[in-house]
Design a protein around this motif. Structure first.
Motif, mmCIF file in Angstrom:
data_model
loop_
_atom_site.group_PDB
_atom_site.id
_atom_site.type_symbol
_atom_site.label_atom_id
_atom_site.label_comp_id
_atom_site.label_asym_id
_atom_site.label_seq_id
_atom_site.Cartn_x
_atom_site.Cartn_y
_atom_site.Cartn_z
ATOM 1 N N ALA A 11 44.998 40.385 33.181
ATOM 2 C CA ALA A 11 44.750 39.793 33.421
ATOM 3 C C ALA A 11 44.040 38.601 32.573
ATOM 4 N N ASP A 12 43.035 38.371 33.801
ATOM 5 C CA ASP A 12 41.882 37.745 33.608
ATOM 6 C C ASP A 12 40.787 38.465 32.350
ATOM 7 N N PHE A 13 41.162 39.996 32.952
ATOM 8 C CA PHE A 13 39.255 40.827 31.742
ATOM 9 C C PHE A 13 40.627 42.130 31.298
ATOM 10 N N ALA A 65 31.174 38.702 33.022
ATOM 11 C CA ALA A 65 32.390 38.631 34.367
ATOM 12 C C ALA A 65 31.761 38.012 35.327
ATOM 13 N N PHE A 66 30.950 38.183 36.541
ATOM 14 C CA PHE A 66 30.864 38.210 37.240
ATOM 15 C C PHE A 66 30.213 36.763 37.005
ATOM 16 N N SER A 67 29.670 35.653 35.973
ATOM 17 C CA SER A 67 29.755 34.519 35.908
ATOM 18 C C SER A 67 31.228 33.552 35.856
ATOM 19 N N ARG A 68 31.635 34.441 35.422
ATOM 20 C CA ARG A 68 33.598 34.074 34.765
ATOM 21 C C ARG A 68 33.974 34.644 36.336
ATOM 22 N N LEU A 69 33.540 34.695 37.617
ATOM 23 C CA LEU A 69 34.330 34.847 38.911
ATOM 24 C C LEU A 69 33.558 34.254 39.800
ATOM 25 N N GLY A 70 32.593 33.320 38.893
ATOM 26 C CA GLY A 70 31.613 32.532 39.947
ATOM 27 C C GLY A 70 30.581 32.469 40.747
ATOM 28 N N THR A 144 31.347 44.325 60.285
ATOM 29 C CA THR A 144 32.856 43.468 59.939
ATOM 30 C C THR A 144 32.640 42.490 59.584
ATOM 31 N N GLU A 145 32.895 42.213 57.989
ATOM 32 C CA GLU A 145 32.753 41.254 57.325
ATOM 33 C C GLU A 145 34.405 40.407 56.949
ATOM 34 N N ARG A 146 34.758 39.598 56.230
ATOM 35 C CA ARG A 146 35.428 38.844 55.880
ATOM 36 C C ARG A 146 35.456 38.201 54.578
ATOM 37 N N PRO A 147 35.895 39.300 53.441
ATOM 38 C CA PRO A 147 35.558 38.411 51.941
ATOM 39 C C PRO A 147 37.206 37.535 51.502
ATOM 40 N N GLU A 148 35.639 36.528 50.737
ATOM 41 C CA GLU A 148 36.381 34.984 50.694
ATOM 42 C C GLU A 148 37.520 35.181 50.075
ATOM 43 N N PRO A 149 38.465 34.734 50.469
ATOM 44 C CA PRO A 149 39.755 34.538 49.341
ATOM 45 C C PRO A 149 39.476 33.936 47.965
ATOM 46 N N GLY A 150 40.554 34.813 46.834
ATOM 47 C CA GLY A 150 39.844 35.472 45.853
ATOM 48 C C GLY A 150 38.207 35.411 45.106
ATOM 49 N N GLU A 151 38.009 36.686 45.836
ATOM 50 C CA GLU A 151 37.000 38.019 45.255
ATOM 51 C C GLU A 151 37.513 38.796 45.501
ATOM 52 N N VAL A 152 37.035 39.560 44.536
ATOM 53 C CA VAL A 152 37.567 41.108 44.181
ATOM 54 C C VAL A 152 37.190 42.019 44.564
ATOM 55 N N VAL A 153 38.086 42.884 45.671
ATOM 56 C CA VAL A 153 38.057 43.515 46.133
ATOM 57 C C VAL A 153 39.374 44.955 45.694
ATOM 58 N N PHE A 154 38.555 45.891 46.565
ATOM 59 C CA PHE A 154 39.287 47.289 46.119
ATOM 60 C C PHE A 154 39.651 47.784 47.274
ATOM 61 N N ALA A 155 41.378 46.741 47.372
ATOM 62 C CA ALA A 155 41.690 47.217 48.881
ATOM 63 C C ALA A 155 42.121 47.812 49.137
ATOM 64 N N ASP A 156 42.809 48.773 50.409
ATOM 65 C CA ASP A 156 44.648 49.992 50.997
ATOM 66 C C ASP A 156 45.325 48.884 51.450
ATOM 67 N N ALA A 157 46.580 49.729 52.002
ATOM 68 C CA ALA A 157 47.942 49.409 52.560
ATOM 69 C C ALA A 157 47.350 48.868 53.841
ATOM 70 N N GLN A 158 46.250 49.038 54.434
ATOM 71 C CA GLN A 158 46.030 48.183 55.955
ATOM 72 C C GLN A 158 44.922 47.240 55.543
ATOM 73 N N HIS A 162 37.333 48.004 50.614
ATOM 74 C CA HIS A 162 36.554 49.512 50.294
ATOM 75 C C HIS A 162 35.354 48.695 49.877
ATOM 76 N N ALA A 163 35.266 47.719 48.992
ATOM 77 C CA ALA A 163 34.336 47.164 47.603
ATOM 78 C C ALA A 163 34.344 45.658 47.825
ATOM 79 N N ARG A 164 33.310 45.474 48.052
ATOM 80 C CA ARG A 164 33.161 43.947 47.770
ATOM 81 C C ARG A 164 32.877 43.286 46.526
ATOM 82 N N ARG A 165 33.508 41.756 45.636
ATOM 83 C CA ARG A 165 31.986 41.639 44.606
ATOM 84 C C ARG A 165 32.693 42.648 43.675
ATOM 85 N N TRP A 166 33.579 42.776 43.642
ATOM 86 C CA TRP A 166 34.558 44.097 42.102
ATOM 87 C C TRP A 166 33.145 45.822 43.013
ATOM 88 N N THR A 167 32.197 44.862 41.977
ATOM 89 C CA THR A 167 31.493 46.304 41.089
ATOM 90 C C THR A 167 30.333 46.452 42.393
#
Length: 232
Positions: A11-13, A65-70, A144-158, A162-167
């Motif tokens: 929806a956003d992109f 896109a990164f600018s739109r993500l802040g 080990t880092e904790r991505p910020e809420p709202g940050e775009v990540v590649f997340a698995d079932a656990q 697997h990636a931070r800040r999208w690409t």
């Protein structure tokens, strides 16, 4: 296993064009020099025609896109822009692993971020979505880092990220290693001609993979109407 982007991200992109490719039966010893050099020659030609890699439409789209993500585009660059900057400065890229070398070279040629994941290290499924704050990310430093809420990540079932800040930055957890046998490769374009460029990238990578390893890659371009890729 399956891969997708969240409905919220679509929806956003809505201009997003994701291409995915999976292959099994890889092993580290492989000759990819000719394919790498061919991709790098394309990158040199494209860079010679512009004043800076930031002028390429593919890179400009990710900066927007990164600018739109802040995110500040000059502080957090998409992986393709970072590779192009280094390649332009040094004239080459360091060799790491045949598969990584191949994907990096393809990313240079098309100026499109290309991520490659060891599927044995992915739990259940992989989705590109906004973080909820509970995800864990393993940096290459071992921290080990904790991505910020709202940050775009590649997340698995656990809830492994697997990636931070999208690409921008991939995790050490699913990085390719010598024992990697099965991979998922993701290429994402946001620019005006991405609908044509991403399939061409997938085709070029599939051909190069098939020449280097005894594999038969399966690939697909995803859409908001058909956002899921089943593999494994």
């Amino acid at each position: 296993m399956h891969f997708s982007h969240s409905p919220g991200l679509w929806a956003d992109f809505p201009e997003l064009v994701p291409g995915v490719l999976c292959a099994t039966g890889l092993h580290a010893p492989a000759q990819v020099d000719a394919a790498v050099e061919g991709f790098q020659a394309i990158a040199r030609s494209r860079l010679a025609a512009v004043g800076s890699e930031s002028e390429l439409p593919e890179v400009q789209a990710w900066r927007r896109a990164f600018s739109r993500l802040g995110l500040k585009p000059t502080q957090y660059r998409c992986a393709a822009e970072s590779l192009l900057r280094r390649f332009k400065k040094e004239g080459t890229l360091p060799r790491i692993h045949p598969l990584i070398d191949l994907c990096n070279a393809a990313s240079l040629a098309f100026a499109i971020p290309v991520a490659v994941f060891d599927v044995a290290q992915v739990a259940g499924w992989l989705q590109v979505r906004r973080a909820g704050g509970q995800e864990n990310y393993l940096a290459f430093s071992g921290e080990t880092e904790r991505p910020e809420p709202g940050e775009v990540v590649f997340a698995d079932a656990q809830d492994h990220a697997h990636a931070r800040r999208w690409t921008h930055r991939q995790s050490r957890l699913s990085a390719i290693r010598n024992e990697t046998a099965g991979v998922l490769i993701v290429a994402e374009g946001l620019h005006a001609t991405a609908a044509g460029d991403v399939p061409r990238l997938l085709q070029a990578l599939s051909q190069a993979l098939g020449q280097a390893w005894p594999v038969s890659p399966i690939s697909r371009v995803l859409t908001a109407q058909a956002p899921r890729f089943d593999f494994g």
